[in-house]
Write a protein that holds these residues in place. Sequence first.
Motif, PDB file in Angstrom:
ATOM      1  N   HIS A  85       0.838  -1.201   0.000  1.00  0.00           N
ATOM      2  CA  HIS A  85       0.000   0.000   0.000  1.00  0.00           C
ATOM      3  C   HIS A  85       0.875   1.254   0.000  1.00  0.00           C
ATOM      4  O   HIS A  85       1.170   1.809   1.063  1.00  0.00           O
ATOM      5  N   PRO A  86       1.275   1.724  -1.186  1.00  0.00           N
ATOM      6  CA  PRO A  86       2.107   2.930  -1.236  1.00  0.00           C
ATOM      7  C   PRO A  86       1.409   4.146  -0.633  1.00  0.00           C
ATOM      8  O   PRO A  86       2.075   5.071  -0.160  1.00  0.00           O
ATOM      9  N   ASP A  87       0.072   4.139  -0.618  1.00  0.00           N
ATOM     10  CA  ASP A  87      -0.711   5.238  -0.064  1.00  0.00           C
ATOM     11  C   ASP A  87      -1.214   4.903   1.338  1.00  0.00           C
ATOM     12  O   ASP A  87      -2.288   5.369   1.748  1.00  0.00           O
ATOM     13  N   LEU A  88      -0.447   4.138   2.096  1.00  0.00           N
ATOM     14  CA  LEU A  88      -0.899   3.655   3.407  1.00  0.00           C
ATOM     15  C   LEU A  88      -1.347   4.793   4.317  1.00  0.00           C
ATOM     16  O   LEU A  88      -2.409   4.709   4.945  1.00  0.00           O
ATOM     17  N   VAL A  89      -0.578   5.854   4.411  1.00  0.00           N
ATOM     18  CA  VAL A  89      -0.930   6.947   5.323  1.00  0.00           C
ATOM     19  C   VAL A  89      -2.236   7.602   4.888  1.00  0.00           C
ATOM     20  O   VAL A  89      -3.110   7.897   5.723  1.00  0.00           O
ATOM     21  N   LYS A  90      -2.412   7.789   3.595  1.00  0.00           N
ATOM     22  CA  LYS A  90      -3.653   8.384   3.092  1.00  0.00           C
ATOM     23  C   LYS A  90      -4.840   7.470   3.374  1.00  0.00           C
ATOM     24  O   LYS A  90      -5.948   7.935   3.700  1.00  0.00           O
ATOM     25  N   ARG A  91      -4.632   6.159   3.269  1.00  0.00           N
ATOM     26  CA  ARG A  91      -5.712   5.212   3.596  1.00  0.00           C
ATOM     27  C   ARG A  91      -6.091   5.316   5.066  1.00  0.00           C
ATOM     28  O   ARG A  91      -7.277   5.282   5.419  1.00  0.00           O
ATOM     29  N   VAL A  92      -5.090   5.427   5.931  1.00  0.00           N
ATOM     30  CA  VAL A  92      -5.380   5.581   7.358  1.00  0.00           C
ATOM     31  C   VAL A  92      -6.147   6.868   7.606  1.00  0.00           C
ATOM     32  O   VAL A  92      -7.140   6.893   8.348  1.00  0.00           O
ATOM     33  N   ARG A  93      -5.734   7.932   6.970  1.00  0.00           N
ATOM     34  CA  ARG A  93      -6.378   9.238   7.168  1.00  0.00           C
ATOM     35  C   ARG A  93      -7.843   9.216   6.751  1.00  0.00           C
ATOM     36  O   ARG A  93      -8.698   9.851   7.382  1.00  0.00           O
ATOM     37  N   HIS A  94      -8.159   8.485   5.687  1.00  0.00           N
ATOM     38  CA  HIS A  94      -9.516   8.499   5.144  1.00  0.00           C
ATOM     39  C   HIS A  94     -10.295   7.214   5.425  1.00  0.00           C
ATOM     40  O   HIS A  94     -11.362   6.997   4.844  1.00  0.00           O
ATOM     41  N   GLY A  95      -9.755   6.366   6.297  1.00  0.00           N
ATOM     42  CA  GLY A  95     -10.492   5.172   6.686  1.00  0.00           C
ATOM     43  C   GLY A  95     -10.623   4.127   5.601  1.00  0.00           C
ATOM     44  O   GLY A  95     -11.590   3.348   5.597  1.00  0.00           O
ATOM     45  N   LYS A  96      -9.674   4.075   4.697  1.00  0.00           N
ATOM     46  CA  LYS A  96      -9.697   3.080   3.629  1.00  0.00           C
ATOM     47  C   LYS A  96      -9.030   1.791   4.113  1.00  0.00           C
ATOM     48  O   LYS A  96      -8.042   1.834   4.848  1.00  0.00           O
ATOM     49  N   PRO A  97      -9.523   0.629   3.687  1.00  0.00           N
ATOM     50  CA  PRO A  97      -8.924  -0.630   4.133  1.00  0.00           C
ATOM     51  C   PRO A  97      -7.568  -0.891   3.493  1.00  0.00           C
ATOM     52  O   PRO A  97      -7.272  -0.382   2.403  1.00  0.00           O
ATOM     53  N   LEU A  98      -6.752  -1.683   4.177  1.00  0.00           N
ATOM     54  CA  LEU A  98      -5.480  -2.148   3.614  1.00  0.00           C
ATOM     55  C   LEU A  98      -5.759  -3.491   2.951  1.00  0.00           C
ATOM     56  O   LEU A  98      -5.567  -4.554   3.535  1.00  0.00           O
TER      57      LEU A  98
END
Length: 379
Positions: free
Chosen positions: A333-346
């Motif tokens: 997940h290259p966008d891991l931090v953005k996923r965490v910020r917006h509640g997106k699953p890994l």
Amino acid sequence: MAALSLLSPIKVGTHMLKNRIGMAALTRNRAENTYPTDLMREYYVQRADAGLIISEAILVSRQGTEWPHAPGLWDDRHVAGWRNIINGVHEAGGKIYGQLWHVGRVAHPDAPEQKLAGVPVYGPSAIAARGGKFRHIPGTPGYVTPVEIEDPWTIIKQFKDAAVLAKQAGFDGIQLHSANGYIINQFLDSTANKRTDQWGGSVENRARFALETLKAVKETFGEDVALKLNPTGGYNDMGMPLEDALATFSYLMSEADKLGVAFIELMRYVEKYDVPYDGVARSTKHDVLSSYRKYIKNAKLFLNADVLPSEGEQLVATGKIDGTFIGFNFITHPDLVKRVRHGKPLDNVPDIPHLQTNKTTTDWRTGYTDYPLADYSKL
């Protein structure tokens, strides 16, 4: 619940980090003949939203590691290659430490880089590690009995010289790889270090190599240095009796903290990494936070090993740690931090066959820079 604590800024060493989600060092085998590439730049820039990136482990000298195409840092071409990567990370708003690495006894004399080095495989004592898989060498040889290092200062100088080059390349700091059975860990561990001189025996003597190496690299980077430690052992035939482990790592962390380090990255016990040797698990299982947190009074403390963002948020919010390093999930997940910020699953599926390069790999982008981003169109 939003990860408010994980996403808050923090000062680490002389740098202000934009969040507390670090990208752990991840061996990816894309540095052809040890030299960093433009493809590696793309990979790191993709992940520059991390509060701090720790580079993949960087060899301080030619060594026959079991990881082919591992990067190095001992000449001007290495400096130029890393500078290209670091500039890209900085332009993307990120921070990056270089992780300095010497594999010690877990090298092999028939590996290409060891042959080019023209020196034996060295360790603190002439004790072979069990295990080892050198897939780029004919057959599947294990580890060999190393030649005892006559003068450990010669290896410390390799770390010191690499730190100077790391500064020239532009790294924001450096981390000493002191875990997972590599050379600093070998000196620390009473099962691998049977020396009777000032570098072995007592806790203070076994910790000397780590502390003198730390002092040497601090001459270049000041407080922007860090240690990665795995007190529970296991990997690469590490693991002391619990009493030895507690005494050794509490002393080391206390002394390193007094010297001044930016942070200590602690690897916690994870069962899947508890490698069995001769049918017996090697790890010294214990809770690293409750055992060692009290010895870290000035440095920041980051936790690693299967820490999901939800757990990391809880641990930071309750003051048990200052931040977390995430490894495997940053690969996928290259966008891991953005996923965490917006509640997106890994939820990206890992490309296991291409985590590292192999004999049949022709496209090094596969499983490296081709993982998809989440859909943010409806935010």
